[in-house]
Design an enzyme around this catalytic site. Structure first.
Site, mmCIF file in Angstrom:
data_model
loop_
_atom_site.group_PDB
_atom_site.id
_atom_site.type_symbol
_atom_site.label_atom_id
_atom_site.label_comp_id
_atom_site.label_asym_id
_atom_site.label_seq_id
_atom_site.Cartn_x
_atom_site.Cartn_y
_atom_site.Cartn_z
ATOM 1 C CD GLU A 41 -7.405 -29.760 59.257
ATOM 2 O OE1 GLU A 41 -6.797 -29.354 60.259
ATOM 3 O OE2 GLU A 41 -7.790 -30.945 59.119
ATOM 4 C CE LYS A 114 -7.246 -29.500 64.110
ATOM 5 N NZ LYS A 114 -6.473 -30.173 63.030
ATOM 6 C CB CYS A 156 -9.706 -31.949 61.322
ATOM 7 S SG CYS A 156 -9.076 -33.540 60.704
#
Length: 269
Positions: A41, A114, A156
């Site tokens: 990321e 995301k 993440c």
């Protein structure tokens, strides 16, 4: 068996320097025989200024960061997951944190925005994280067909939401990719445990390239890029420092385990 590589790096505020690091490590991974390479990321920039990503935002399909990744993939003949990139969305004051998957000819094969945004307080030098200030959340799961199996794409903080992984599993995902910049504090507490849990729960491979070290503003990331096989064993890792993680993944192992231990078929809720 497919050889894959994870890139671990410590991105700073200079995109050109980060591109140079990423390019060198992708070349190293390709030379070692990897067919799929994944960046962490925010590989392009971690800046103390939270709006830095807005200045670097691109439209999907054009822009210097995307051209750089497309060129890397085509030059080395690898599938390349670009961690995250700041792509323009519907809101002018926020970007999408997009994981872009490039095929071996440099074409965009999949995009995942995301979904879960890191709005938390952590007992570290930064203390307060409010990702939603500058990031527009995604709204859909993405499972991509590749020569390395069906890849479920995440980023993440998504790791803490097992329902996302279960939805990708139901859509046929065999491998989860989790490019991350986990904080040092939360990484020490939960990183490996969560990655192994997502593998075990879904009898799937998990590939987790990570940021590491100290970044501008004093932010510290955990590192420890991992490859986890479907029974939950860590088969490859890089605990700290810049470099690559190489591993062979055997998709048939996951398929055999799902046939022999069909817990995914035993769900009641």
């Amino acid at each position: 068996m497919s050889r894959i590589a994870l890139i671990q790096m410590c991105a700073g505020a200079d995109p050109a320097a980060n591109c140079a690091t990423a390019g060198r490590l992708v070349a190293e991974a390709a030379a070692a025989g990897a067919g799929l390479v994944a960046l962490p990321e925010s590989w392009f920039c971690i800046d103390a200024d939270p709006v830095a990503g807005l200045r670097l935002a691109e439209d999907e399909g054009r822009g210097p960061l995307q051209a750089f990744l497309a060129g890397l993939a085509a030059r080395h003949g690898v599938w390349l997951l670009g961690g995250t990139l700041p792509l323009r969305g519907e809101e002018p004051d926020r970007v999408c944190a997009a994981a872009l998957l490039f095929d071996a000819r440099g074409r965009i094969g999949a995009r995942y925005d995301k979904v879960h945004l890191f709005d938390v307080d952590v007992a570290d030098a930064q203390g307060r994280y409010r990702e939603s200030r500058v990031v527009e959340p995604g709204e859909r799961i993405v499972v991509a067909d590749t020569p390395f199996g069906r890849l479920g794409l995440t980023v993440c903080y998504d790791l803490r939401f097992p329902e996302l992984f279960r939805a990708m599993s139901a859509a046929g995902a065999e491998v989860f990719v989790v490019p991350s910049a986990f904080t040092a504090v939360t990484g020490r507490a939960h990183w490996e445990t969560l990655l192994r849990a997502r593998a075990i729960e879904n009898l799937a491979w998990v590939l987790a390239p990570a940021q590491c070290g100290t970044h501008p503003g004093g932010r510290e990331t955990h590192g420890d890029s991992l490859v986890v096989e479907p029974w939950g064993e860590v088969i490859a890792r890089r605990a700290s420092g810049e470099g690559i993680v190489l591993a062979e993944i055997d998709l048939e192992r996951g398929r055999r385990l799902r046939a022999e231990f069909p817990c995914l078929d035993h769900r009641r809720l």
